[in-house]
Design a protein around this motif. Structure first.
Motif, PDB file in Angstrom:
ATOM      1  N   ARG A 146      31.414  -0.149 -50.695  1.00 50.97           N
ATOM      2  CA  ARG A 146      30.375   0.433 -50.890  1.00 50.97           C
ATOM      3  C   ARG A 146      30.227   1.946 -50.240  1.00 50.97           C
ATOM      4  NH1 ARG A 146      24.941  -0.958 -52.615  1.00 50.97           N
ATOM      5  NH2 ARG A 146      25.707  -3.378 -52.310  1.00 50.97           N
ATOM      6  N   PRO A 147      30.549   2.195 -49.226  1.00 49.29           N
ATOM      7  CA  PRO A 147      30.505   3.648 -48.778  1.00 49.29           C
ATOM      8  C   PRO A 147      31.382   4.617 -49.588  1.00 49.29           C
ATOM      9  CG  PRO A 147      30.793   2.149 -46.938  1.00 49.29           C
ATOM     10  CD  PRO A 147      30.940   1.416 -48.115  1.00 49.29           C
ATOM     11  N   VAL A 148      32.269   3.904 -50.573  1.00 48.64           N
ATOM     12  CA  VAL A 148      33.088   5.281 -50.998  1.00 48.64           C
ATOM     13  C   VAL A 148      32.713   5.064 -52.645  1.00 48.64           C
ATOM     14  CG1 VAL A 148      35.200   4.898 -49.627  1.00 48.64           C
ATOM     15  CG2 VAL A 148      34.795   3.652 -51.744  1.00 48.64           C
ATOM     16  N   TRP A 149      31.755   4.697 -52.915  1.00 50.71           N
ATOM     17  CA  TRP A 149      31.110   4.538 -54.241  1.00 50.71           C
ATOM     18  C   TRP A 149      31.050   6.064 -54.866  1.00 50.71           C
ATOM     19  CZ3 TRP A 149      27.383  -0.155 -54.954  1.00 50.71           C
ATOM     20  CH2 TRP A 149      28.094  -1.210 -54.939  1.00 50.71           C
ATOM     21  N   ASP A 150      30.240   6.799 -53.948  1.00 46.29           N
ATOM     22  CA  ASP A 150      29.964   7.999 -54.628  1.00 46.29           C
ATOM     23  C   ASP A 150      31.016   8.859 -54.734  1.00 46.29           C
ATOM     24  OD1 ASP A 150      27.178   7.534 -54.421  1.00 46.29           O
ATOM     25  OD2 ASP A 150      26.590   8.587 -52.477  1.00 46.29           O
ATOM     26  N   ASP A 151      32.048   8.731 -53.860  1.00 47.39           N
ATOM     27  CA  ASP A 151      33.464   9.586 -54.205  1.00 47.39           C
ATOM     28  C   ASP A 151      33.943   9.062 -55.417  1.00 47.39           C
ATOM     29  OD1 ASP A 151      33.101  11.218 -51.879  1.00 47.39           O
ATOM     30  OD2 ASP A 151      34.326   9.697 -50.503  1.00 47.39           O
ATOM     31  N   PHE A 152      34.100   7.723 -55.645  1.00 48.28           N
ATOM     32  CA  PHE A 152      34.823   7.106 -56.773  1.00 48.28           C
ATOM     33  C   PHE A 152      34.070   7.505 -58.149  1.00 48.28           C
ATOM     34  CE2 PHE A 152      34.746   3.222 -59.701  1.00 48.28           C
ATOM     35  CZ  PHE A 152      36.007   3.206 -59.962  1.00 48.28           C
ATOM     36  N   MET A 153      32.595   7.429 -58.084  1.00 47.84           N
ATOM     37  CA  MET A 153      31.885   7.750 -59.269  1.00 47.84           C
ATOM     38  C   MET A 153      31.736   9.304 -59.670  1.00 47.84           C
ATOM     39  SD  MET A 153      28.419   5.200 -59.435  1.00 47.84           S
ATOM     40  CE  MET A 153      27.947   5.753 -57.805  1.00 47.84           C
ATOM     41  N   SER A 154      32.147  10.099 -58.377  1.00 50.64           N
ATOM     42  CA  SER A 154      32.353  11.578 -58.731  1.00 50.64           C
ATOM     43  C   SER A 154      33.560  11.992 -59.402  1.00 50.64           C
ATOM     44  CB  SER A 154      32.084  12.380 -57.492  1.00 50.64           C
ATOM     45  OG  SER A 154      30.989  12.189 -56.848  1.00 50.64           O
ATOM     46  N   ALA A 155      34.570  11.159 -59.313  1.00 52.52           N
ATOM     47  CA  ALA A 155      35.668  11.514 -59.984  1.00 52.52           C
ATOM     48  C   ALA A 155      35.815  10.730 -61.225  1.00 52.52           C
ATOM     49  CB  ALA A 155      36.949  10.634 -59.041  1.00 52.52           C
ATOM     50  N   LEU A 156      35.265   9.300 -61.318  1.00 48.69           N
ATOM     51  CA  LEU A 156      35.188   8.600 -62.594  1.00 48.69           C
ATOM     52  C   LEU A 156      34.453   9.314 -63.552  1.00 48.69           C
ATOM     53  CD1 LEU A 156      36.236   6.066 -63.989  1.00 48.69           C
ATOM     54  CD2 LEU A 156      34.054   4.929 -62.910  1.00 48.69           C
ATOM     55  N   LEU A 157      33.200   9.783 -63.350  1.00 46.82           N
ATOM     56  CA  LEU A 157      32.346  10.067 -64.436  1.00 46.82           C
ATOM     57  C   LEU A 157      32.886  11.301 -65.295  1.00 46.82           C
ATOM     58  CD1 LEU A 157      28.790   9.638 -62.364  1.00 46.82           C
ATOM     59  CD2 LEU A 157      29.901   8.018 -64.467  1.00 46.82           C
ATOM     60  N   PRO A 158      33.054  12.421 -64.576  1.00 48.34           N
ATOM     61  CA  PRO A 158      33.894  13.594 -65.397  1.00 48.34           C
ATOM     62  C   PRO A 158      34.906  13.155 -66.644  1.00 48.34           C
ATOM     63  CG  PRO A 158      33.989  14.024 -63.316  1.00 48.34           C
ATOM     64  CD  PRO A 158      33.205  12.857 -63.276  1.00 48.34           C
ATOM     65  N   HIS A 159      35.916  11.988 -65.544  1.00 49.92           N
ATOM     66  CA  HIS A 159      37.121  11.535 -66.400  1.00 49.92           C
ATOM     67  C   HIS A 159      36.745  10.605 -67.750  1.00 49.92           C
ATOM     68  CE1 HIS A 159      41.197   9.827 -66.464  1.00 49.92           C
ATOM     69  NE2 HIS A 159      40.831   8.646 -66.191  1.00 49.92           N
ATOM     70  N   THR A 160      35.533  10.248 -67.563  1.00 49.58           N
ATOM     71  CA  THR A 160      35.144   9.253 -68.785  1.00 49.58           C
ATOM     72  C   THR A 160      33.976   9.762 -69.703  1.00 49.58           C
ATOM     73  OG1 THR A 160      33.470   8.304 -67.296  1.00 49.58           O
ATOM     74  CG2 THR A 160      35.888   7.222 -67.482  1.00 49.58           C
ATOM     75  N   GLU A 161      34.093  11.269 -69.718  1.00 48.02           N
ATOM     76  CA  GLU A 161      32.903  11.696 -70.625  1.00 48.02           C
ATOM     77  C   GLU A 161      33.167  11.757 -71.933  1.00 48.02           C
ATOM     78  OE1 GLU A 161      32.785  15.976 -69.173  1.00 48.02           O
ATOM     79  OE2 GLU A 161      31.190  15.711 -67.488  1.00 48.02           O
ATOM     80  N   GLY A 162      34.471  11.976 -72.389  1.00 50.87           N
ATOM     81  CA  GLY A 162      34.502  11.838 -73.818  1.00 50.87           C
ATOM     82  C   GLY A 162      35.096  10.574 -74.405  1.00 50.87           C
ATOM     83  N   GLY A 163      35.446  10.559 -75.437  1.00 50.81           N
ATOM     84  CA  GLY A 163      35.981   9.275 -76.424  1.00 50.81           C
ATOM     85  C   GLY A 163      34.929   8.774 -77.230  1.00 50.81           C
ATOM     86  N   ARG A 164      35.103   8.127 -78.211  1.00 49.52           N
ATOM     87  CA  ARG A 164      34.000   7.598 -79.001  1.00 49.52           C
ATOM     88  C   ARG A 164      33.832   6.042 -78.600  1.00 49.52           C
ATOM     89  NH1 ARG A 164      36.152   7.442 -84.956  1.00 49.52           N
ATOM     90  NH2 ARG A 164      34.155   6.277 -85.278  1.00 49.52           N
ATOM     91  N   PRO A 165      32.620   5.705 -78.472  1.00 49.58           N
ATOM     92  CA  PRO A 165      32.122   4.462 -77.838  1.00 49.58           C
ATOM     93  C   PRO A 165      32.675   3.321 -78.779  1.00 49.58           C
ATOM     94  CG  PRO A 165      30.376   4.990 -78.927  1.00 49.58           C
ATOM     95  CD  PRO A 165      31.373   6.391 -78.894  1.00 49.58           C
TER      96      PRO A 165
END
Length: 284
Positions: free
Chosen positions: A265-284
């Motif tokens: 849990r304590p690294v979730w914010d760091d994980f999401m801070s990288a994952l969210l911009p990485h997954t912005e594109g792409g058709r659902p």
């Protein structure tokens, strides 16, 4: 809850097996396919983490692999499937949910599914994220020497099974200051209680055949790729993550300080801070 939002776990008929699938968020958003590691059901992708990712504009999918949770199980020691079959399960779930291209996040040994998807099915993959995974190259460091595990218990002895799995999670945390034994024990108790056959969960993924991609290797992955690795990982020490980054063109590496082989849990914010911009594109 709208018709587009999560309705809880459901059993879907995929590739002649039943797979238990749960979704979070609005399916109009970019889809993130969470692929757990070996012997791990969907529960090892924490529901609260899934909800947090979904709340930030993603459609999150987690599921039970064959031989975990409520999905189809095989006799212990006799898994009648390969890595290719598990890869096609991911695509089957995408088909069932109307996902043309998914952002695939795969953990540990089942980074191999990400490899197969990225190389042989690039049209179905918007991006790849490898968490605590490896290229498997022979020159990489072996697991830490203090990973000795107790003898595997009888599957019928539920208390012993829980202790065994908790001991494994403790060892794989690598001395991380974030290891929460009470939370892990509660997770394992739930996992064992809901499993169709935990005897199969304990052994079958380690007995399946690894299939190499038909079209190449890590160097042929064209999808944007993020590698996530804990600096305390004792099973696959950090050079495994660095090698994975170096093997995939353009890949980026996020080192999670203080994390072992898991995503505490304590690294979730760091994980999401990288994952969210990485997954912005792409058709659902």
């Amino acid at each position: 809850m709208t018709a587009h939002q999560s309705r809880g776990a459901q059993l879907l008929k995929i590739n002649d097996v039943e797979l238990c699938v749960e979704t979070f968020g609005d399916r109009a958003n970019p889809a993130i396919m969470l692929v757990a590691g070996a012997a791990a059901s969907m529960l090892w992708w924490d529901a609260e983490l899934c909800e947090q990712i979904a709340a930030r504009g993603r459609f999150v999918v987690r599921y039970d692999h064959r031989d975990t949770g409520r999905s189809t199980c095989y006799p212990p020691g006799q898994p009648a499937y390969s890595f290719t079959d598990l890869t096609l399960d991911v695509l089957g779930i995408q088909d069932a949910l109307g996902i043309e291209r998914g952002h695939v996040v795969c953990q540990s040994m089942f980074g191999g599914l990400g490899l197969l998807l990225g190389v042989d099915h690039p049209d179905r993959v918007a991006s790849l994220t490898f968490v605590s995974s490896s290229t498997g190259a022979d020159d990489l460091p072996p697991p830490a020497g203090d990973l000795a595990m107790p003898a595997e218990p009888e599957a019928s002895d539920t208390a012993a099974v829980v202790e065994y799995v908790v001991a494994g999670a403790r060892a794989y945390a690598g001395g991380s200051p974030y290891f929460d034994e009470a939370a892990i024990r509660a997770l394992v108790e739930r996992d064992v209680a809901r499993a169709t056959s935990y005897a199969a969960t304990l052994v079958n993924h380690y007995a399946i055949e690894f299939d190499s991609p038909a079209r190449g290797g890590f160097g042929e992955i064209a999808a944007p790729t993020l590698v996530v690795h804990g600096d305390h990982d004792p099973l696959l020490p950090l050079p495994h993550g660095e090698a994975l980054r170096d093997a995939i063109p353009g890949a980026q590496l996020l080192v999670l300080k203080g994390a072992g082989h898991d995503l505490p849990r304590p690294v979730w914010d760091d994980f999401m801070s990288a994952l969210l911009p990485h997954t912005e594109g792409g058709r659902p």
